[in-house]
Motif scaffolding. Structure first.
Motif, mmCIF file in Angstrom:
data_model
loop_
_atom_site.group_PDB
_atom_site.id
_atom_site.type_symbol
_atom_site.label_atom_id
_atom_site.label_comp_id
_atom_site.label_asym_id
_atom_site.label_seq_id
_atom_site.Cartn_x
_atom_site.Cartn_y
_atom_site.Cartn_z
ATOM 1 N N PRO A 32 6.647 7.081 0.291
ATOM 2 C CA PRO A 32 7.517 7.273 -0.876
ATOM 3 C C PRO A 32 7.099 6.374 -2.025
ATOM 4 C CG PRO A 32 8.734 6.323 0.982
ATOM 5 C CD PRO A 32 7.345 6.584 1.449
ATOM 6 N N ILE A 33 7.517 6.734 -3.219
ATOM 7 C CA ILE A 33 7.132 5.981 -4.424
ATOM 8 C C ILE A 33 7.530 4.513 -4.288
ATOM 9 C CG2 ILE A 33 7.421 5.799 -6.930
ATOM 10 C CD1 ILE A 33 5.889 8.331 -5.955
ATOM 11 N N GLU A 34 8.735 4.245 -3.824
ATOM 12 C CA GLU A 34 9.202 2.867 -3.676
ATOM 13 C C GLU A 34 9.501 2.595 -2.203
ATOM 14 O OE1 GLU A 34 12.335 1.907 -6.406
ATOM 15 O OE2 GLU A 34 11.346 2.988 -8.022
ATOM 16 N N ALA A 35 8.451 2.445 -1.422
ATOM 17 C CA ALA A 35 8.622 2.201 0.017
ATOM 18 C C ALA A 35 9.132 0.782 0.254
ATOM 19 C CB ALA A 35 7.312 2.421 0.746
ATOM 20 N N ALA A 36 10.224 0.667 0.998
ATOM 21 C CA ALA A 36 10.788 -0.647 1.302
ATOM 22 C C ALA A 36 9.924 -1.389 2.321
ATOM 23 C CB ALA A 36 12.215 -0.497 1.823
ATOM 24 N N LEU A 37 9.530 -0.700 3.375
ATOM 25 C CA LEU A 37 8.694 -1.291 4.418
ATOM 26 C C LEU A 37 7.421 -0.466 4.555
ATOM 27 C CD1 LEU A 37 11.404 -1.918 7.159
ATOM 28 C CD2 LEU A 37 10.255 -3.660 5.785
ATOM 29 N N ALA A 38 6.310 -1.073 4.197
ATOM 30 C CA ALA A 38 5.045 -0.341 4.274
ATOM 31 C C ALA A 38 4.761 0.153 5.689
ATOM 32 C CB ALA A 38 3.898 -1.222 3.775
ATOM 33 N N SER A 39 5.103 -0.666 6.689
ATOM 34 C CA SER A 39 4.811 -0.275 8.076
ATOM 35 C C SER A 39 5.647 0.927 8.517
ATOM 36 C CB SER A 39 5.043 -1.454 9.017
ATOM 37 O OG SER A 39 6.402 -1.835 8.992
ATOM 38 N N ALA A 40 6.799 1.138 7.891
ATOM 39 C CA ALA A 40 7.657 2.266 8.252
ATOM 40 C C ALA A 40 7.136 3.575 7.667
ATOM 41 C CB ALA A 40 9.075 2.012 7.774
ATOM 42 N N HIS A 41 6.239 3.503 6.724
ATOM 43 C CA HIS A 41 5.743 4.690 6.028
ATOM 44 C C HIS A 41 4.219 4.770 6.108
ATOM 45 C CE1 HIS A 41 9.771 5.157 4.474
ATOM 46 N NE2 HIS A 41 9.742 3.890 4.110
ATOM 47 N N ASP A 42 3.666 4.331 7.200
ATOM 48 C CA ASP A 42 2.215 4.233 7.347
ATOM 49 C C ASP A 42 1.602 5.595 7.665
ATOM 50 O OD1 ASP A 42 -0.416 3.609 7.917
ATOM 51 O OD2 ASP A 42 0.078 1.855 9.137
ATOM 52 N N VAL A 43 1.210 6.320 6.619
ATOM 53 C CA VAL A 43 0.637 7.652 6.813
ATOM 54 C C VAL A 43 -0.742 7.585 7.460
ATOM 55 C CG1 VAL A 43 1.977 8.734 4.964
ATOM 56 C CG2 VAL A 43 -0.277 7.764 4.459
ATOM 57 N N LEU A 44 -1.431 6.474 7.317
ATOM 58 C CA LEU A 44 -2.747 6.339 7.952
ATOM 59 C C LEU A 44 -2.591 6.181 9.464
ATOM 60 C CD1 LEU A 44 -4.530 4.053 5.336
ATOM 61 C CD2 LEU A 44 -4.422 6.550 5.436
ATOM 62 N N ARG A 45 -1.548 5.457 9.897
ATOM 63 C CA ARG A 45 -1.259 5.332 11.330
ATOM 64 C C ARG A 45 -0.851 6.697 11.888
ATOM 65 N NH1 ARG A 45 3.258 1.561 11.930
ATOM 66 N NH2 ARG A 45 4.477 3.345 11.282
ATOM 67 N N GLU A 46 -0.012 7.409 11.154
ATOM 68 C CA GLU A 46 0.398 8.754 11.568
ATOM 69 C C GLU A 46 -0.829 9.652 11.758
ATOM 70 O OE1 GLU A 46 1.872 11.975 8.642
ATOM 71 O OE2 GLU A 46 3.702 11.088 9.456
ATOM 72 N N TYR A 47 -1.763 9.580 10.836
ATOM 73 C CA TYR A 47 -2.988 10.376 10.902
ATOM 74 C C TYR A 47 -3.789 10.029 12.168
ATOM 75 C CZ TYR A 47 -7.438 12.397 9.329
ATOM 76 O OH TYR A 47 -8.597 13.119 9.226
ATOM 77 N N ARG A 48 -3.914 8.715 12.449
ATOM 78 C CA ARG A 48 -4.651 8.299 13.649
ATOM 79 C C ARG A 48 -3.997 8.830 14.922
ATOM 80 N NH1 ARG A 48 -4.686 3.528 10.654
ATOM 81 N NH2 ARG A 48 -3.123 2.582 12.009
#
Length: 158
Positions: A54-70
């Motif tokens: 999201p544009i204003e992510a509160a927690l980067a680890s909660a929105h880790d699209v690169l981890r999701e991809y892996r």
């Protein structure tokens, strides 16, 4: 970043990472709870999905699209079939059986049905955040297990 700016940045990036036919069209896929999801289409009828935090992510680890991809990429390599197919995977299987899957087909080498992984970008200068690209798979977007249970039993067992 406006949709126009996003489209220009993605057009440039995809031109270097995929065989595209400009111009591209972008539309949001709504209903998600946090990560932003967009359907990207080109003039040749190819479709992809872009996921970004999201544009204003509160927690980067909660929105880790690169981890999701892996994780999705690892599932593609899996040869272990799940015991029960979720409503989501049944819907994907149903779409595949009905030949509704776009030119980016489900990964057929995987025991777990997944959308094909295309590429990731961790360069935040491209669109302002890291993002992941997947093949687009036509089918219902199921947001809850209750929505999956609302499908007719014949569709859930497809």
């Amino acid at each position: 970043m406006s949709d126009h700016s996003l489209l220009a940045a993605i057009t440039t990036w995809l031109a270097n990472h995929a065989n595209i036919s400009a111009p591209l069209h972008i539309e949001p896929i709504t209903g998600g709870r946090s990560n932003l999801t967009f359907k990207i289409s080109d003039s040749a009828g190819q479709h992809w999905v872009l996921r970004r935090p999201p544009i204003e992510a509160a927690l980067a680890s909660a929105h880790d699209v690169l981890r999701e991809y892996r994780i999705v990429a690892a599932l593609q390599a899996s040869t272990v079939r799940p015991k029960q197919r979720s409503g989501f995977s049944r819907a994907l299987a149903r779409s595949e059986a009905a030949h509704e899957v776009s030119p980016c087909m489900l990964q057929r080498t995987s025991a777990v049905p997944t959308a094909p992984t295309i590429a990731t970008c961790d360069d935040t200068d491209v669109i302002g955040a890291p993002f992941a690209m997947y093949g687009y798979v036509v089918g219902p977007v199921l947001h809850t297990s209750a929505a999956a249970q609302e499908l007719p039993i014949t569709e859930r067992q497809a």
